[in-house]
Design a protein around this motif. Sequence first.
Motif, PDB file in Angstrom:
ATOM      1  N   GLU A  30       0.830  -1.209   0.000  1.00  0.00           N
ATOM      2  CA  GLU A  30       0.000   0.000   0.000  1.00  0.00           C
ATOM      3  C   GLU A  30       0.863   1.258   0.000  1.00  0.00           C
ATOM      4  O   GLU A  30       0.547   2.248  -0.675  1.00  0.00           O
ATOM      5  CB  GLU A  30      -0.947  -0.018   1.201  1.00  0.00           C
ATOM      6  N   LYS A  31       1.986   1.218   0.726  1.00  0.00           N
ATOM      7  CA  LYS A  31       2.887   2.378   0.779  1.00  0.00           C
ATOM      8  C   LYS A  31       3.599   2.571  -0.566  1.00  0.00           C
ATOM      9  O   LYS A  31       3.683   3.690  -1.074  1.00  0.00           O
ATOM     10  CB  LYS A  31       3.904   2.179   1.906  1.00  0.00           C
ATOM     11  N   PHE A  32       4.106   1.491  -1.145  1.00  0.00           N
ATOM     12  CA  PHE A  32       4.741   1.582  -2.467  1.00  0.00           C
ATOM     13  C   PHE A  32       3.742   2.160  -3.478  1.00  0.00           C
ATOM     14  O   PHE A  32       4.094   3.006  -4.298  1.00  0.00           O
ATOM     15  CB  PHE A  32       5.190   0.195  -2.956  1.00  0.00           C
ATOM     16  N   ASN A  33       2.501   1.681  -3.413  1.00  0.00           N
ATOM     17  CA  ASN A  33       1.484   2.138  -4.357  1.00  0.00           C
ATOM     18  C   ASN A  33       1.177   3.619  -4.165  1.00  0.00           C
ATOM     19  O   ASN A  33       1.074   4.374  -5.140  1.00  0.00           O
ATOM     20  CB  ASN A  33       0.212   1.305  -4.197  1.00  0.00           C
ATOM     21  N   LYS A  34       1.056   4.037  -2.913  1.00  0.00           N
ATOM     22  CA  LYS A  34       0.791   5.450  -2.604  1.00  0.00           C
ATOM     23  C   LYS A  34       1.919   6.334  -3.134  1.00  0.00           C
ATOM     24  O   LYS A  34       1.689   7.450  -3.611  1.00  0.00           O
ATOM     25  CB  LYS A  34       0.649   5.616  -1.086  1.00  0.00           C
ATOM     26  N   LYS A  71      -5.450  -2.586  -0.201  1.00  0.00           N
ATOM     27  CA  LYS A  71      -6.450  -1.568  -0.517  1.00  0.00           C
ATOM     28  C   LYS A  71      -5.789  -0.294  -1.060  1.00  0.00           C
ATOM     29  O   LYS A  71      -4.611  -0.039  -0.840  1.00  0.00           O
ATOM     30  CB  LYS A  71      -7.245  -1.200   0.753  1.00  0.00           C
ATOM     31  N   THR A  72      -6.579   0.497  -1.756  1.00  0.00           N
ATOM     32  CA  THR A  72      -6.140   1.832  -2.164  1.00  0.00           C
ATOM     33  C   THR A  72      -6.479   2.797  -1.036  1.00  0.00           C
ATOM     34  O   THR A  72      -7.112   2.419  -0.044  1.00  0.00           O
ATOM     35  CB  THR A  72      -6.853   2.290  -3.442  1.00  0.00           C
ATOM     36  N   GLU A  73      -6.114   4.050  -1.206  1.00  0.00           N
ATOM     37  CA  GLU A  73      -6.388   5.044  -0.158  1.00  0.00           C
ATOM     38  C   GLU A  73      -7.880   5.260   0.071  1.00  0.00           C
ATOM     39  O   GLU A  73      -8.297   5.662   1.151  1.00  0.00           O
ATOM     40  CB  GLU A  73      -5.704   6.374  -0.510  1.00  0.00           C
ATOM     41  N   ASN A  74      -8.695   4.965  -0.956  1.00  0.00           N
ATOM     42  CA  ASN A  74     -10.142   5.140  -0.762  1.00  0.00           C
ATOM     43  C   ASN A  74     -10.810   3.913  -0.157  1.00  0.00           C
ATOM     44  O   ASN A  74     -12.025   3.867   0.012  1.00  0.00           O
ATOM     45  CB  ASN A  74     -10.822   5.542  -2.083  1.00  0.00           C
ATOM     46  N   GLY A  75     -10.010   2.872   0.156  1.00  0.00           N
ATOM     47  CA  GLY A  75     -10.532   1.709   0.870  1.00  0.00           C
ATOM     48  C   GLY A  75     -10.985   0.551   0.009  1.00  0.00           C
ATOM     49  O   GLY A  75     -11.366  -0.495   0.521  1.00  0.00           O
ATOM     50  N   GLY A  76     -10.952   0.709  -1.310  1.00  0.00           N
ATOM     51  CA  GLY A  76     -11.334  -0.384  -2.198  1.00  0.00           C
ATOM     52  C   GLY A  76     -10.141  -1.263  -2.537  1.00  0.00           C
ATOM     53  O   GLY A  76      -8.987  -0.884  -2.292  1.00  0.00           O
ATOM     54  N   PRO A  77     -10.376  -2.452  -3.098  1.00  0.00           N
ATOM     55  CA  PRO A  77      -9.269  -3.324  -3.476  1.00  0.00           C
ATOM     56  C   PRO A  77      -8.337  -2.635  -4.483  1.00  0.00           C
ATOM     57  O   PRO A  77      -8.814  -1.993  -5.424  1.00  0.00           O
ATOM     58  CB  PRO A  77      -9.951  -4.534  -4.130  1.00  0.00           C
TER      59      PRO A  77
END
Length: 225
Positions: free
Chosen positions: A120-124, A143-149
């Motif tokens: 999640e951190k790498f993706n952000k 999850k993404t920052e909006n809480g979805g997969p």
Amino acid sequence: MKILFVLTSHDQLGDTGKKTGFWIEEFAAPYYTLLDKGAEITVATPQGGAAPVDPMSDSEDNSTEDTKRYKKDEEAQQKIKHTLVLGDLIADDYDAVFYPGGHGPLWDLANDKKSIALIEKFNKQEKPIAFVCHAPAALKNVKTENGGPLVNGKKVTGFTNSEEEAVGLTDIVPFLVEDMLKSNGGDYSKTEDWGVHVVEDGNLITGQNPASSKQVAEKLLEALK
């Protein structure tokens, strides 16, 4: 160019009494593709220490030029025998992350909170995140920052249901990678069984099977450029 490789710590194939772990080719092919381009590679597992090798991947039938090179490479073998503890590492220290497959990740990386948080951190940070074969299992609860997969609406691939059936483990594994990616909203695609298929969507790179592992690493290199 600093790249983190994340391997499984899980070595039991369900309740079959057989061993599993990571697939050698899916480590070796990307490892040398990236190493030969000057990458500094760190290897980690949830538990640290020796990462378990899937014995099936160590057979003559599954031997490749890269696996033969690995067998003669003491430095690479030491990295596998002495992996770092995943929870001790932070995404800020690396430019990208690569997850090799093997059946092990279905049991541990799919649910590992440290791994989930790291992806999640790498993706952000919009850094490349790459997975091959069974390794997209590690995306199950990300999850993404909006809480979805994270995979929702993303083009993805991974080990197919028919490939799992071909190796006779459909009823042994805790879930099927193809089904999981689809149920999480992934735009899943595949080629024929055991063919090369790699999909890139933004910073997310996925490969279908062992044959796709080198190409996933090549896509990762391109993304880092």
